[in-house]
Scaffold this active site. Sequence first.
Site, short mmCIF file in Angstrom:
data_model
loop_
_atom_site.label_atom_id
_atom_site.label_comp_id
_atom_site.label_asym_id
_atom_site.label_seq_id
_atom_site.Cartn_x
_atom_site.Cartn_y
_atom_site.Cartn_z
N CYS A 1 -4.61 2.33 -3.79
CA CYS A 1 -3.39 2.83 -3.15
C CYS A 1 -2.24 1.85 -3.28
CB CYS A 1 -3.63 3.16 -1.68
SG CYS A 1 -4.86 4.42 -1.44
N ASP B 1 3.35 -3.91 8.06
CA ASP B 1 2.08 -3.22 7.92
C ASP B 1 0.97 -4.24 8.17
OD1 ASP B 1 -0.27 -2.12 7.06
OD2 ASP B 1 0.49 -1.40 5.14
N LYS C 1 -10.22 0.01 10.58
CA LYS C 1 -10.37 -1.21 9.78
C LYS C 1 -10.73 -2.41 10.65
CE LYS C 1 -7.04 0.17 6.22
NZ LYS C 1 -7.78 0.48 4.99
N GLN D 1 -4.23 -4.74 7.18
CA GLN D 1 -5.23 -5.70 6.67
C GLN D 1 -5.26 -7.00 7.46
OE1 GLN D 1 -7.61 -5.16 4.71
NE2 GLN D 1 -6.99 -3.20 3.81
N HIS E 1 0.87 -1.18 0.00
CA HIS E 1 0.00 0.00 0.00
C HIS E 1 0.91 1.23 0.00
CE1 HIS E 1 -2.81 2.94 1.75
NE2 HIS E 1 -3.78 2.14 1.38
C1 LIG Z 1 -2.27 -2.71 3.59
C2 LIG Z 1 -2.65 -1.33 4.01
N1 LIG Z 1 -1.72 -0.52 4.56
C3 LIG Z 1 -1.99 0.72 4.96
C4 LIG Z 1 -3.24 1.24 4.83
C5 LIG Z 1 -3.47 2.64 5.26
O1 LIG Z 1 -4.31 2.68 6.37
P1 LIG Z 1 -4.83 4.11 6.88
O2 LIG Z 1 -5.49 4.76 5.71
O3 LIG Z 1 -5.79 3.77 7.95
O4 LIG Z 1 -3.64 4.86 7.33
C6 LIG Z 1 -4.26 0.44 4.28
C7 LIG Z 1 -5.65 0.91 4.13
O5 LIG Z 1 -6.01 1.76 3.37
C8 LIG Z 1 -3.95 -0.86 3.85
O6 LIG Z 1 -4.87 -1.65 3.29
#
Ligand SMILES: Cc1ncc(COP(=O)(O)O)c(C=O)c1O
Lengths: 141, 141, 405, 405
Positions: C360, C194, C220, C197, C117
């Site tokens: 993203c 990270d 999430k 998910q 992401h």
């Molecule tokens: C794998 C992953 N990393 C990071 C994020 C970023 O999360 P956030 O937008 O809550 O900072 C997301 C979600 O959009 C994600 O799916």
Amino acid sequence: MESRSFYNEILTEHNVSPYHKHDIENPDIVLEGVNPNCGDDIWLKLKCDGDIIADAGFTGDGCAVSQASADIMIGLIIGKKKEEALRLADIFIRMIKGEAREEEIDSLEEASALRDVAHMPARVKCAVLGWHTLEEAFGNN
Amino acid sequence: MESRSFYNEILTEHNVSPYHKHDIENPDIVLEGVNPNCGDDIWLKLKCDGDIIADAGFTGDGCAVSQASADIMIGLIIGKKKEEALRLADIFIRMIKGEAREEEIDSLEEASALRDVAHMPARVKCAVLGWHTLEEAFGNN
Amino acid sequence: MDGKAFRADFPIFEIEKSMYLDNAATSQKPKCVLEAEYGFYEKMNANPLRGFYPLSVEATKAYEDAREKVRGFINAASVKEIIFTRNTTESINLIAYSYGLNNLCRNDEIVVSITEHHSNLLPWRMVADRTGAKIKYLYPNKEGEFDPAAIDEAITERTKIAAMGQVSNVLGSLNPIDHLIKRVHEVGGVAVIDAAQSAPHMAIDVKKMNPDFLAFSGHKMFGPMGIGVLYGRKELLEAMPPFMEGGEMVDIVRFDYTKYSELPHKFEAGTVNAGGAVGLSAAIDYINKVGFDTMNEIEESLTKRAFEAMKNIPHLHILGGDSAEKHHGIISFTLDDVHPHDVSAILEADGIDVRAGHHCAGPLLEFLGVNSATRLSLMFYNTEEEIDAFTKSVASIRERMGFND
Amino acid sequence: MDGKAFRADFPIFEIEKSMYLDNAATSQKPKCVLEAEYGFYEKMNANPLRGFYPLSVEATKAYEDAREKVRGFINAASVKEIIFTRNTTESINLIAYSYGLNNLCRNDEIVVSITEHHSNLLPWRMVADRTGAKIKYLYPNKEGEFDPAAIDEAITERTKIAAMGQVSNVLGSLNPIDHLIKRVHEVGGVAVIDAAQSAPHMAIDVKKMNPDFLAFSGHKMFGPMGIGVLYGRKELLEAMPPFMEGGEMVDIVRFDYTKYSELPHKFEAGTVNAGGAVGLSAAIDYINKVGFDTMNEIEESLTKRAFEAMKNIPHLHILGGDSAEKHHGIISFTLDDVHPHDVSAILEADGIDVRAGHHCAGPLLEFLGVNSATRLSLMFYNTEEEIDAFTKSVASIRERMGFND
Ligand SMILES: Cc1ncc(COP(=O)(O)O)c(C=O)c1O
Ligand SMILES: Cc1ncc(COP(=O)(O)O)c(C=O)c1O
């Protein structure tokens, strides 16, 4: 409305007229202790004779709880061995956490007057400031 | 459940068989337009003859709304003066915002088939992508 | 097997009748979470950490209890290792700014998987740009699987940071983070995981997993927006300078001297989001109540149902793994000749909420050779009827877009 | 004249019976704010900005409507100038990192008033430390008043940034920000205004005030925690690089290329706190409904009542201005021989919530020659009974601490 009997006589006395709030000449150990919650700031000064705490004092500024507690502590540890002082500090800190046994608390003498702080989570740091600084001064913790 | 009649025949036709989706040789102006919402990405290519848009085409990738809209736009502006093209772009964008008058919308000819996008806030950017890129290409906005 | 029994826990399902299948973007919130946050403001609202009066003490306790709840949730050794942030993105930026910029220099390397992401990629590019370090991408095969040998090779003595998501938000694949962590530790680097998910779907035990940093978002995993978590190993966090500076993260400020607070407060500048933390704490309670086992059983069954039906839709191509088990509730796909944007618009017209776009994850899509994709993402509260409506709608799209198959 | 009529708007007053006089730390929240946030999650929860389905469109609209509400609240020219952050502290760190680190260098100067909250001081020290720029402090007199001539003199051709709070959180003084802004503009620098303490109490018009940056927190103005605002002049924000990087702040990410989103999204990395923004929007509606005029009338009357009574308490010393009008609801004080910590503890025992400490303004207290102080801070929902209970309790403290006056 009347205050809970938290500021008892022993506490206010040691605060209004602390016996040990003064400088120590040529101290062997000097350590600052700080309680960020309210800006308590004490300098603990210790003079040692081998393993024995020969003299001690503190300077600085803080609330009645921190000042009285430090003053009582110093009265208790002067003339004692380092190990004994640390043992008392351990008991005191456990008393404030509500974890010490009655006979342990008895061994704290006047310092037991602070036992009610256990019910005031916000004041715990004030009460233990001097004691924690003592522990740190001896390299514990 | 059946889809609202949003993907009408004009739109799907221009999408399935776009007339103007091809490269232009030696274009005078080339500009990329991007719709971050869905990754629509078009390259608008214009060949000018003085003030007149002599030829135009687009390449790239995008949703049916962005592709059909760009295709219809190019059909409308080829052979027109720059100013006239900008006037139409202005009307189109206002139509999508729900702010154009009926007779203005009529002047958009086939492009008026996209008027329902006004009710789909999420698709507005797709519909206006080509038109905004046109405005930018001519240094407006 | 589906989640009908749990739908009553989520107030939104009484009001909103569309079928919510965009759970990887954000989850819905159970009533207990909403009430916990509301209740915080109603019963104990005060600025935590500074007041002595009971209200502030209670607010502080609620906030610190939430931290302890999070600690337990990921089995961290100490609450000092739990830092509250806004979201995963801020958590990773904190590491990038405070650890990355201060520990990397020219010739160092950052290994990042191409499936990341943007939130676990762009901060590393920023660090690379500013320090002169180099980004090295790890590539999976088309099914999204990484070869352990390729990881061993990519990570070298120059590697200072290796960053990888536990579960891909596009492919749904479970990545070999254990292998990556072990390997980067061999060369003395740190691993950034990270867990955005994965945290909503599987038990995380940082003592076993042994990452150096791990990030996830409350929103999430049934919690409110505006609260996220950074786990960091204590020794590392202690050695790092603060990220943001201001109130609540300093013990002493004099004219020309500053003493920063101890962990975790050093990294929490300004008034904290105690209401959000309390909401997240309630979300963890909710997860514990339902249990990951139950959630996974439902999610696996629904994933399988969707996957099998999608496999049989002509012109439909699933990104990543070739079996339902490899997808962990996330199935991204393309449909020949129809832009994902239009796919989602037609699904939307049929009352189905999914997402289309680059999710993203621009470089991953570029690597896979697609511009964008439509993504179905499930949660245990979804139902078989929703899956069936989804697959039926998808199957009708090409015809509705003017293609005769 | 007091705020009894408004107390029913605040659910906490039904439950919590202590007298809340720590409003400068955080405000209480009216029911309409709590319900707005709850309602967002109950009716339209989805990840804003990326989805096409109605739920996400609604969530996006709610979030962007909140931005428009904030724009109107401070009369900014465009919503592009309104960036949602977590709080004032993050807003100022954003400026420090993105503007400060990139526009200052050795020999440049940053002028900061010594009365600042740590959040408007430490970020500037960080910038100074890293760029080699110099911090120059502005000193008020003992009443907290700044001499315009001293401002003119302190700000020179070398000044790149001048930072000042509109209202001091310790002294309650209104600072001459108009003068400071004009002066720093003369030399081509930018003005950063910390409006954390003013936004809840007075109308701000950035077109008239003309700051370059202005920051405030939702939680201090009846909104939820976890949401704050940074206003910035569009030309400046446009020229600045992003602060945090990740999802939602980029349009295109390819292997080796990134195109950042337009304002304001460029500065809002990761999933936004839409629920918090909706709560803040409701808070602004509430402020508009009650009206600053009504609020101020009550607050001034209560301040006067407290000030006059405190003036007559022996051994009590008020920090700052010598009349109630100069305090804007904030009265910090010391009591001879009694530590502020103990003052607040005794007040607390009497059911009164005030704060004691350094109030995140270490250098100011050092300048005033006190280690800490007790602070009374009012809101329009306070009552005369609360003020009277407070002053009565304060008057009794020295005796209860063993001093015979
Ligand atoms: C794998 C992953 N990393 C990071 C994020 C970023 O999360 P956030 O937008 O809550 O900072 C997301 C979600 O959009 C994600 O799916
Ligand atoms: C003047 C001033 N500036 C900044 C802040 C910091 O605000 P926050 O903690 O919401 O970031 C405060 C409040 O604590 C304040 O009073």
